[in-house]
Design a protein around this motif. Structure first.
Motif, short mmCIF file in Angstrom:
data_model
loop_
_atom_site.label_atom_id
_atom_site.label_comp_id
_atom_site.label_asym_id
_atom_site.label_seq_id
_atom_site.Cartn_x
_atom_site.Cartn_y
_atom_site.Cartn_z
N MET A 178 0.85 -1.18 0.00
CA MET A 178 0.00 0.00 0.00
C MET A 178 0.89 1.24 0.00
O MET A 178 1.70 1.46 0.90
N LEU A 179 0.74 2.06 -1.03
CA LEU A 179 1.54 3.27 -1.20
C LEU A 179 0.62 4.48 -1.26
O LEU A 179 -0.25 4.56 -2.12
N ALA A 180 0.82 5.42 -0.35
CA ALA A 180 0.01 6.64 -0.29
C ALA A 180 0.86 7.84 -0.67
O ALA A 180 2.02 7.96 -0.23
N LEU A 181 0.31 8.72 -1.49
CA LEU A 181 0.98 9.96 -1.85
C LEU A 181 0.38 11.09 -1.02
O LEU A 181 -0.83 11.27 -0.97
N VAL A 182 1.24 11.86 -0.37
CA VAL A 182 0.81 12.99 0.45
C VAL A 182 1.48 14.25 -0.07
O VAL A 182 2.48 14.20 -0.78
N GLY A 183 0.92 15.39 0.30
CA GLY A 183 1.50 16.65 -0.13
C GLY A 183 0.48 17.77 -0.12
O GLY A 183 -0.72 17.54 0.11
N PRO A 184 0.92 18.99 -0.37
CA PRO A 184 0.00 20.14 -0.37
C PRO A 184 -0.98 20.07 -1.53
O PRO A 184 -0.85 19.27 -2.46
N THR A 185 -1.97 20.93 -1.49
CA THR A 185 -2.95 21.01 -2.57
C THR A 185 -2.29 21.53 -3.84
O THR A 185 -1.49 22.47 -3.81
N LEU A 245 -9.34 2.04 4.95
CA LEU A 245 -8.11 1.69 4.24
C LEU A 245 -7.43 0.49 4.89
O LEU A 245 -6.90 -0.39 4.21
N ALA A 246 -7.47 0.43 6.21
CA ALA A 246 -6.90 -0.71 6.91
C ALA A 246 -7.66 -2.00 6.58
O ALA A 246 -7.06 -3.06 6.39
N ASP A 247 -8.98 -1.90 6.50
CA ASP A 247 -9.78 -3.07 6.13
C ASP A 247 -9.47 -3.53 4.72
O ASP A 247 -9.42 -4.73 4.43
N LEU A 248 -9.26 -2.58 3.82
CA LEU A 248 -8.93 -2.92 2.44
C LEU A 248 -7.59 -3.62 2.35
O LEU A 248 -7.42 -4.56 1.56
N ALA A 271 0.63 19.94 9.92
CA ALA A 271 1.57 19.90 11.05
C ALA A 271 0.86 19.57 12.35
O ALA A 271 1.48 19.12 13.31
N GLU A 272 -0.46 19.80 12.39
CA GLU A 272 -1.22 19.56 13.62
C GLU A 272 -1.73 18.13 13.73
O GLU A 272 -2.37 17.78 14.71
N GLN A 273 -1.50 17.33 12.70
CA GLN A 273 -1.96 15.95 12.76
C GLN A 273 -0.93 15.03 12.12
O GLN A 273 -0.04 15.48 11.41
N ARG A 274 -1.05 13.76 12.38
CA ARG A 274 -0.15 12.76 11.82
C ARG A 274 -0.98 11.83 10.95
O ARG A 274 -1.76 11.02 11.45
N LEU A 275 -0.81 11.97 9.62
CA LEU A 275 -1.58 11.15 8.70
C LEU A 275 -1.25 9.67 8.89
O LEU A 275 -0.08 9.30 9.03
N PHE A 276 -2.28 8.85 8.91
CA PHE A 276 -2.16 7.39 9.01
C PHE A 276 -1.53 6.92 10.33
O PHE A 276 -1.11 5.77 10.43
N LEU A 285 2.17 0.21 5.28
CA LEU A 285 1.83 1.39 4.48
C LEU A 285 3.07 2.25 4.29
O LEU A 285 3.76 2.60 5.24
N GLU A 286 3.36 2.60 3.04
CA GLU A 286 4.47 3.48 2.71
C GLU A 286 3.93 4.78 2.15
O GLU A 286 2.93 4.79 1.41
N THR A 287 4.55 5.90 2.49
CA THR A 287 4.11 7.20 1.99
C THR A 287 5.24 7.88 1.24
O THR A 287 6.41 7.81 1.63
N TRP A 288 4.86 8.55 0.14
CA TRP A 288 5.79 9.39 -0.60
C TRP A 288 5.26 10.82 -0.57
O TRP A 288 4.05 11.04 -0.65
N LEU A 289 6.15 11.77 -0.45
CA LEU A 289 5.78 13.18 -0.41
C LEU A 289 5.97 13.78 -1.80
O LEU A 289 7.04 13.66 -2.41
N VAL A 290 4.91 14.42 -2.30
CA VAL A 290 4.93 15.04 -3.63
C VAL A 290 5.18 16.54 -3.46
O VAL A 290 4.47 17.22 -2.72
N LEU A 291 6.21 17.05 -4.14
CA LEU A 291 6.56 18.47 -4.11
C LEU A 291 6.48 19.05 -5.51
O LEU A 291 6.76 18.36 -6.49
N ALA A 292 6.14 20.33 -5.59
CA ALA A 292 6.11 21.03 -6.87
C ALA A 292 7.37 21.88 -7.01
O ALA A 292 7.72 22.65 -6.11
N ALA A 293 8.05 21.75 -8.14
CA ALA A 293 9.27 22.52 -8.38
C ALA A 293 9.00 24.00 -8.54
O ALA A 293 9.92 24.81 -8.50
N THR A 294 7.74 24.37 -8.70
CA THR A 294 7.38 25.78 -8.88
C THR A 294 7.32 26.55 -7.56
O THR A 294 7.23 27.77 -7.56
#
Length: 421
Positions: A178-185, A245-248, A271-276, A285-294
């Motif tokens: 299970m791979l989740a992508l996290v990051g800003p909007t 997600l855990a059930d899946l 910053a006020e919460q811890r995802l997953f 569960l593994e998470t990758w952080l997505v960043l925008a070069a802009t």
């Protein structure tokens, strides 16, 4: 800065007063004749002496002077020190002069360093022009012998930057999980999910992958992923919570890759919460952080700091083609420990999504290479843009390179979404 004004009958008397009150280190700032008396202003750049000295006051006029001439003006408050607007203005001017001298001294030191190290100065100037931080630029340029020719010097700079960029080669795409992508909007998490899915479909087949989204905030987020899933022939599920997600994860089985799209969050909110945090101990569960070069370097640092609670193991860099100064982005990446695994430089799902290539990114940041690396790639993209999509599943229609399909242009089918594994 201790500034005082004195009045005396002659310069000898004035100097005696200055030495008595401020010492031999005081500096005469100005002198003038007022009503037959000699008026001088002296300053002492000594914080201890300034603290221990009395409040600034002017010496009363001697004989022949007009009443009130040159006298200090006092504030109306009880027990307050006398205030002289001329002296206050002079204090401000002296403070500005001090800052100017400090700046000029720094500029002089830089000029002297550049004169002693002309090659390094040229390299630093080129790097900072490309957006790299000056401190990093000096570190990279340092140690290159001055007698090195400029082409060889830039080759060494390029090699240093390229080798210093941290990379990551996660094995989750090979073993499944299970791979989740996290990051800003707005950084491109949903598009990156589709690109990863396409890559896996080509390598492992559509039966080895499922798509999941937890994004119920952004309008059209699920529709966008649903459209791709229907074309690719892979299931797409919209879940309500991390618990689902855990059930899946229990039902998905061994070897299957489940890609999880998450809602974009600001650095302040995440910053006020811890995802997953509640389910991470229960599932793999593994998470990758997505960043925008802009994004500016300051924003990138805030994002990296804020998403530490999500425990990302790798980075994905998007919108490389839109970055005004890619050097600023690479400077931030060089400051932190997370490795870069993929990057994107366009909107095409396949042709603009690449495994990390630090040398190419470095050359791109140094403006040494165009965005499209080969003419054949450009021609392939142009041909793909004119070829209509067929009705066969996308996994069967796509070749070694993506045919220029852009996720944002896909219109969702009217049939229901896939909901099973």
């Amino acid at each position: 800065m201790n500034v005082r004004r004195y009045r005396a009958k002659d310069m000898s008397d004035a100097m005696r007063q200055v030495r008595e009150h401020q010492g031999a280190d005081a500096v005469i700032l100005s002198s003038r004749r007022v009503d037959g008396m000699l008026e001088i202003v002296a300053a002492l750049d000594n914080e201890d002496a300034a603290k221990g000295s009395a409040s600034i006051r002017a010496t009363p006029a001697r004989s022949g002077g007009r009443p009130g001439s040159g006298a200090s003006r006092f504030s109306g408050g009880r027990g307050q020190s006398p205030v002289d607007s001329d002296l206050e203005a002079m204090r401000r001017e002296l403070s500005d002069l001090r800052h100017l001298l400090v700046q000029q001294n720094g500029a002089s030191e830089s000029a002297q360093w550049a004169a002693r190290h002309p090659l390094a100065a040229e390299l630093v100037a080129g790097l900072t022009e490309c957006g790299f931080h000056e401190k990093l630029a000096r570190s990279v340029a340092g140690g290159i012998p001055e007698e090195t020719n400029i082409e060889t010097a830039w080759s060494r700079v390029r090699a240093r930057l390229s080798s210093a960029l941290t990379t990551e080669q996660p094995d989750i795409l090979e073993r499944g999980g299970m791979l989740a992508l996290v990051g800003p909007t707005g950084v491109g998490k949903t598009t990156t999910i589709s690109r990863l899915a396409m890559r896996q479909i080509r390598r492992m087949g559509r039966d080895a992958i499922s798509l999941v989204t937890l994004d119920r905030q952004r309008l059209g987020a699920y529709k966008q992923l649903q459209a791709f899933g229907q074309m690719a022939g892979v299931p797409v599920m919209l879940l309500e919570s991390e618990r689902e997600l855990a059930d899946l994860a229990v039902r998905s089985g061994e070897g299957r890759l489940v890609l999880v799209d998450t809602a974009g969050q600001s650095a302040r909110d995440v910053a006020e919460q811890r995802l997953f945090a509640q389910i991470r101990s229960e599932i793999d569960l593994e998470t990758w952080l997505v960043l925008a070069a802009t994004h500016q370097g300051r924003i990138l640092r805030q994002v990296l700091q804020a998403f530490q609670g999500s425990a990302p193991s790798a980075l994905v860099l998007t919108k490389v083609d839109e970055a005004e100064q890619l050097g600023e982005t690479l400077s931030v990446l060089l400051e932190q420990r997370l490795g870069l695994t993929f990057y994107s430089d366009g909107q095409g799902l396949g042709e603009h999504f690449h495994a990390v290539d630090t040398l190419y990114l470095t050359r791109l940041a140094l403006r040494e290479t165009p965005l499209l690396r080969t003419g054949s790639m450009r021609a392939s993209a142009e041909r793909a843009a004119t070829r209509p999509l067929g009705s066969a599943p996308i996994a069967d229609r796509l070749g070694p390179l993506d045919q220029g399909m852009i996720l944002e242009s896909v219109v969702p089918f009217r049939k229901s979404a896939h909901v099973g594994l």
